[in-house]
Each structure stands twice: as C-alpha cells, then as structure tokens.
Design an enzyme around this catalytic site. Structure first.
Site, PDB file in Angstrom:
ATOM      1  N   SER A 158      45.866  51.435  42.669  1.00  0.00           N
ATOM      2  CA  SER A 158      44.843  50.493  43.939  1.00  0.00           C
ATOM      3  C   SER A 158      45.892  49.300  44.326  1.00  0.00           C
ATOM      4  CB  SER A 158      43.538  50.316  44.727  1.00  0.00           C
ATOM      5  OG  SER A 158      43.043  49.294  44.643  1.00  0.00           O
ATOM      6  N   LYS A 159      46.450  48.608  45.442  1.00  0.00           N
ATOM      7  CA  LYS A 159      47.431  47.940  45.829  1.00  0.00           C
ATOM      8  C   LYS A 159      46.186  46.226  45.370  1.00  0.00           C
ATOM      9  CE  LYS A 159      51.084  45.565  47.772  1.00  0.00           C
ATOM     10  NZ  LYS A 159      51.589  45.505  46.723  1.00  0.00           N
ATOM     11  N   THR A 160      45.305  46.198  44.680  1.00  0.00           N
ATOM     12  CA  THR A 160      44.371  44.903  44.704  1.00  0.00           C
ATOM     13  C   THR A 160      44.402  44.119  44.555  1.00  0.00           C
ATOM     14  OG1 THR A 160      43.077  47.247  43.250  1.00  0.00           O
ATOM     15  CG2 THR A 160      41.796  45.251  43.898  1.00  0.00           C
ATOM     16  N   TYR A 164      46.732  40.888  41.347  1.00  0.00           N
ATOM     17  CA  TYR A 164      47.296  39.921  40.998  1.00  0.00           C
ATOM     18  C   TYR A 164      47.505  39.003  39.926  1.00  0.00           C
ATOM     19  CZ  TYR A 164      50.081  44.096  43.378  1.00  0.00           C
ATOM     20  OH  TYR A 164      50.634  44.584  43.369  1.00  0.00           O
TER      21      TYR A 164
END
Ligand SMILES: Cc1[nH+]cc(COP(=O)(O)O)c(CN[C@@H](CCC(=O)O)C(=O)O)c1O
Length: 306
Positions: A158-160, A164
């Site tokens: 998931s690009k959560t 980051y």
C-alpha cells in the site's frame, strides 16, 4: 510547488488552494493512515496524456482497500476527476497527487467506520525529481542505515502516507551525507528499493531487479520490465546484494517522479564507468518517447486529457 492559484479537487468539487484546508483533528494527520499516488501527465503530439492512469488509480483503491477504507469512488470516477483537475489547472505537463485520507471524525488508533473518508487531487509542475543532471549523468546513492520494512511491519504493497516516514529519514540521512538518494536494503540485507523509487542493475547485458518482496509494486518498474523485454533484453527478478550492485555494469532508479534516473555511484563505488550506462540510456530515451506519445506500440498506456 503547488501554485497559489491552483485548483484542488476535493470530494467532487474543485476548490481554490487557499480553501483546500483540513482540520488539525484530521485522523490521517495524527496516525498516517492515508493512501496516495504519484502520477505524471505528459505533453504528446496529440495533446496531454496521463501515463498509466488506470493502473495508478487501481493501486490507489487497492491501497485503501488494504486499510478497509472505501472512498466511495470507482476507478472511472477518479480517472475523470484526475483529468478534470489537470484541465482546471491548464497544465500541459504535470505531476498529479491524489490522496484518500480519514478526516475529522474522531481520534484514536481504533478506526471507526463512521470516520469521514475524504479524497483530494492536486496537480503541479514537477520537473526532474532527481535533477536534469541526474537524468543525464547519474546520481550518487548511499545504502541507508534504515531498512525497507519487513512485510509484516506495515502494509508494504500500500502506498501509505505513514510508510514515508522511513523514506524521509533515509533521504535526509543520504542528503546530509552528501548523496542524492538513499537505497534501502530489506531486513535480510538484500537490495530493496530507493526512498521513492524501484531499482535495477545491469550485468553482462542482463537486467536484474528486486522481486516483489517488501517493495512497492512500481508502475514504472512494470513498464520498464515490459519495455526492456520488448527491446530484446533479458530481465530477471532476483534478489541481489549491495556488493552485486558494486560490481554491476549499470544501475538506475525507476519511478513516476524519478522516471528513469541512472545511478553513477553507490557508497562511493563507481557503477561501471560512473556515467549513464548504454542500456540505461536506451531505456531512458525509449521511456520518454513512450510517455510523449512517440511510440504507437504503447498508446494504451496513455490516458488522454480531454
Ligand atoms: C517507495 C517507492 N518505491 C517505488 C516507487 C515507484 O513507483 P511508481 O511511481 O509506481 O513507478 C515509489 C514512487 N514514489 C512516488 C513519490 C515520490 C515523492 O517524493 O512523493 C513517485 O514517484 O511519485 C515509491 O515511493
């Protein structure tokens, strides 16, 4: 940066940037459970087109699904909203940032189904992510002291937003030490990916890239694998170590923001001649031809802005 006269799509409406505000009690601000995408729109001979928009929106919805968050929009709704945002901002080429987040409906680690799910899309001019010189001559990279997560430490597919934090720590460590970018190893010490990119090395004419272990399933990575094979190169998805990397003939990052950025050095070791490699150069220019609509074979990767 996003210009002050920018229009931002929020939950179905285009609002002026100064009105695109959220509460300090926004759940995602506190806990990082939000999902986003990085997408690029390029100018082609037949007008502007968004590169693999459907795949990006699909990944955005998949990222949300992993967290059991439903924005209430379909792929088509968000593709149309993306195009609307690009047109509203009169941008021929731009970087597009959709985000789905939990709004102001309560705090606490237990996510309540009642929490409001918000969707926003911004677009702005973002040139060469790692610099024009980086694209031409390659960048200096260091192995990070931080690992790419173990697959059970977070949702690595998931690009959560919260994921980051690790990328910011790694990038800051690299830049403070005089490098352009950081390279994550995984928890077993194999090369994983950059702070915001996937990575490839080239050895004896063969491309090697990290398999889908704990890395983000990059759309540019997928595009380069397809393109390289179409150009007749062998591409293998196989784990490799940082000293394999030191011994590579060429290396490069791939990503929506980074596009295809050569890596000239890792940890002070020149990669190959220390310049952009020959195969890297071929793939980079072939990629730019594709996104600019010059290669008809890949037209279905271009979503027209109209
Ligand atoms: C960790 C990571 N790995 C790989 C990729 C490449 O994925 P793809 O864009 O689908 O090829 C990106 C995109 N990084 C985005 C965010 C950059 C930022 O600074 O923000 C991007 O490239 O838009 C990552 O963040």
């Amino acid at each position: 940066a996003v210009s002050n006269d920018s229009k931002i799509w929020m939950n179905g409406k285009l609002v002026a940037k100064e009105d695109a505000k959220i509460s300090v009690l926004t759940h995602t601000l506190h806990y990082g459970v939000g999902v986003f995408e990085g997408i690029r729109c390029y100018k082609t001979e037949n007008g502007s087109a968004v590169f693999r928009l459907k795949e990006h929106i699909q990944r955005l919805l998949d990222s949300a699904r992993i967290f059991m968050i439903d924005p209430g929009y379909s792929i088509d709704d968000l593709c149309k909203a993306t195009v609307e945002t690009v047109i509203a901002n009169n941008l021929e080429e731009c970087y597009i940032r959709p985000i789905i987040y939990l709004g102001d409906g309560g705090l606490g680690i237990k996510i309540d189904e009642k929490y409001p799910v918000e969707t926003a899309i911004a677009a702005w001019n973002w040139g060469a992510y790692l610099g024009e010189e980086g694209l031409a001559k390659g960048i200096k990279v260091c192995t990070s002291s931080f690992n790419r997560f173990h697959v059970n430490s977070t949702a690595t597919r998931s690009k959560t937003c919260g994921n980051y934090v690790a990328s910011v720590l790694a990038k800051r460590e690299a830049v403070i030490s005089g490098y352009d970018e950081a390279l994550f190893l995984d928890t077993e010490g194999y090369v994983a990916e950059g702070s915001g990119e996937n990575v490839f090395i080239v050895k004896n004419g063969r491309l090697i890239t990290t398999p889908m272990t704990s890395i983000l399933r990059g759309i540019t990575r997928d595009s380069i694998i397809i393109l390289a094979r179409d150009l007749g190169y062998e591409v293998i998805e196989q784990r490799f170590t940082k000293d394999d990397f030191y011994l590579a003939d060429e290396a490069f990052f791939t990503g929506t923001a980074a596009e295809v950025t050569p890596i000239s050095q890792l940890d002070g070791r020149k990669i190959g001649t220390g310049a952009r490699g020959e195969i890297t150069g071929k793939l980079q220019s072939a990629f730019f031809d594709i996104v600019k609509g010059k290669n008809k074979k890949y037209t279905d990767w271009l979503y027209p802005v109209k």
